[in-house]
Design a protein around this motif. Structure first.
Motif, short mmCIF file in Angstrom:
data_model
loop_
_atom_site.label_atom_id
_atom_site.label_comp_id
_atom_site.label_asym_id
_atom_site.label_seq_id
_atom_site.Cartn_x
_atom_site.Cartn_y
_atom_site.Cartn_z
N PHE A 1 0.91 -1.21 0.09
CA PHE A 1 0.06 0.07 0.15
C PHE A 1 0.83 1.23 -0.07
CE2 PHE A 1 -3.81 -2.44 1.68
CZ PHE A 1 -4.64 -2.43 0.52
N LYS A 2 2.20 1.26 0.60
CA LYS A 2 2.91 2.21 0.65
C LYS A 2 3.44 2.73 -0.84
CE LYS A 2 5.64 2.02 5.05
NZ LYS A 2 6.70 1.27 5.56
N ASN A 3 3.75 1.54 -1.64
CA ASN A 3 3.80 1.90 -2.90
C ASN A 3 2.59 2.49 -3.63
OD1 ASN A 3 6.36 0.97 -2.65
ND2 ASN A 3 5.83 -1.23 -3.16
N VAL A 4 1.56 1.97 -3.54
CA VAL A 4 0.40 2.29 -4.38
C VAL A 4 -0.05 3.79 -3.73
CG1 VAL A 4 -2.08 2.02 -4.52
CG2 VAL A 4 -0.35 0.33 -4.57
N VAL A 5 -0.02 3.88 -2.49
CA VAL A 5 -0.58 5.30 -2.21
C VAL A 5 0.35 6.32 -2.49
CG1 VAL A 5 -1.08 6.66 -0.03
CG2 VAL A 5 -1.83 4.21 -0.25
N VAL A 6 1.67 6.06 -2.43
CA VAL A 6 2.57 6.99 -2.90
C VAL A 6 2.74 7.30 -4.23
CG1 VAL A 6 4.97 7.48 -3.14
CG2 VAL A 6 4.27 6.80 -0.99
N LYS A 7 2.34 6.28 -5.05
CA LYS A 7 2.34 6.54 -6.66
C LYS A 7 1.18 7.39 -7.04
CE LYS A 7 5.29 2.51 -7.84
NZ LYS A 7 5.14 1.29 -8.10
N SER A 8 -0.28 7.12 -6.22
CA SER A 8 -1.41 7.42 -6.61
C SER A 8 -1.53 9.03 -6.24
CB SER A 8 -2.42 6.86 -6.32
OG SER A 8 -2.61 6.60 -4.85
#
Ligand SMILES: Cc1cc2nc3c(=O)[nH]c(=O)nc-3n(C[C@H](O)[C@H](O)[C@H](O)COP(=O)(O)OP(=O)(O)OC[C@H]3O[C@@H](n4cnc5c(N)ncnc54)[C@H](O)[C@@H]3O)c2cc1C
Length: 325
Positions: A318-325
């Motif tokens: 989620f860290k990756n997804v939230v940072v990317k979005s």
């Protein structure tokens, strides 16, 4: 027939709770083109009144008093009764919060009126206003109409969508003067007990832990996941009874009733008393090592496995997804 409906705003720390805007939307539906009046009680709250109008109220009435700076049943009932006497509305909508649950039935009884509590949907059919509310711990829904007196209702937070805010809207704000007396409750201190800053009953995302967490220290895993998602942390009573966390986090029949967009149940078996408090969540994800756990019967997505492996991986992803979005 058009109606005049009051929507009671609830203020915490100088801001409206979301359910205030939802109450305005509910009032608008019931008013059927009639008038919606926002109601504000408190000390130095008049400045917030236009916001209720921007969310759809036509105008607002305010009762300002230092005796309303904290909720007391006596103070609120006197103030609200004075507003009802002045406005003579057809109905009044409250959030199904600690305040709404206490004040609405008291006021409805005083005014010899019916009350529908914990409504999750409202429809208007001709002259009838039909409320939907959960019964049998959320296993069924009933439809109710108020057949006499004024229409009093409390609405469950996160179920009736607020109207879009329109900053160009403005309206009249008037004050009702009330001589509030004989308050029998003295509020000495207000202690708020939440692990994160996010209020459980209004949270869009909840990460809840059960006895499967095995210790209070392990709740840190949930705090980390919740942090990344901007979620609130909740718990089963099993976890609270085991002293892994505070009872303020308990969700269920004897805890808080929540309706987030996303509910992640971690190491929770899915006992009926827990499900009663969260089964209306829009999307339910369950993580449990037992494939037969009851929670999977109501989950939209299930992950069978050890939470101690899965939760840290989810947090990283989620860290990756939230940072990317
Ligand atoms: C009158 C009454 C009112 C109640 N009110 C409430 C209420 O409001 N809210 C509430 O929650 N309960 C309530 N209860 C209690 C309820 O009946 C259950 O006892 C409680 O919900 C169980 O909590 P739990 O699911 O955390 O624990 P358990 O039932 O012990 O479940 C733990 C789960 O964790 C899983 N697990 C264990 N280790 C792991 C691991 N490493 N990885 C993944 N999964 C794992 C297990 O498979 C199990 O499914 C009430 C009971 C009564 C009688």
């Amino acid at each position: 027939m058009t109606k005049k409906i009051l929507a009671v705003g609830e203020i915490r720390d100088g801001e409206f709770r979301n359910v205030s805007y939802e109450a305005v939307a509910a009032a608008k539906e019931i008013a059927s083109g009639g008038e919606v009046v926002g109601v504000l009680l408190g000390e130095n709250v008049s400045g917030l009144a236009q916001e209720l109008i921007q969310y759809g109220a036509d105008r607002a009435v305010v009762v300002e008093s230092e005796k309303l700076s904290s909720y007391t049943p006596d103070g609120y009932t006197q103030a609200l009764q004075a507003v009802v006497e002045q406005e003579n509305p057809d109905g009044m909508i409250f959030g199904h919060t600690s305040i709404g649950r206490d004040a609405a039935p008291k006021l409805a009884a005083r005014l010899d009126s019916g009350l529908v509590s914990d409504a999750t949907a409202i429809e208007v059919a001709g002259e009838e206003v039909i409320f939907t509310r959960p019964i049998y711990s959320g296993k069924a829904f009933e439809k109710k109409v108020v057949s006499g007196g004024k229409i009093f209702a409390t609405i469950r937070p996160n179920n009736i969508a607020p109207l879009e805010k329109d900053e160009s809207r403005s309206g009249d704000v008037s004050e009702v003067t009330v001589d509030i007396k004989d308050i029998r409750t003295i509020i000495k201190d207000v202690v708020r007990n939440t692990a994160t800053g996010v209020d459980l009953s209004e949270a869009n995302i909840i990460v809840a832990g059960g006895r499967g967490l095995k210790s209070g220290d392990n709740f840190k895993l949930l705090d980390e996941l919740a942090d990344v998602l901007g979620a609130a942390v909740g718990a089963s009573r099993g976890a609270c009874d085991a002293e892994y966390c505070d009872y303020a986090l308990q969700i269920g029949q004897t805890g808080k009733v929540v309706t987030p967009d996303l509910y992640i149940a971690v190491g929770i078996s899915g006992a009926i008393q827990h499900v009663a408090g969260m089964s209306n969540s829009k999307v339910i994800v369950a993580i449990n090592k037992d494939p037969e756990a009851e929670i999977f019967n109501i989950a939209d997505y299930g992950i069978v496995g050890d939470l101690f492996d899965i939760v840290p991986k989810l947090t990283e992803e989620f860290k990756n997804v939230v940072v990317k979005s």
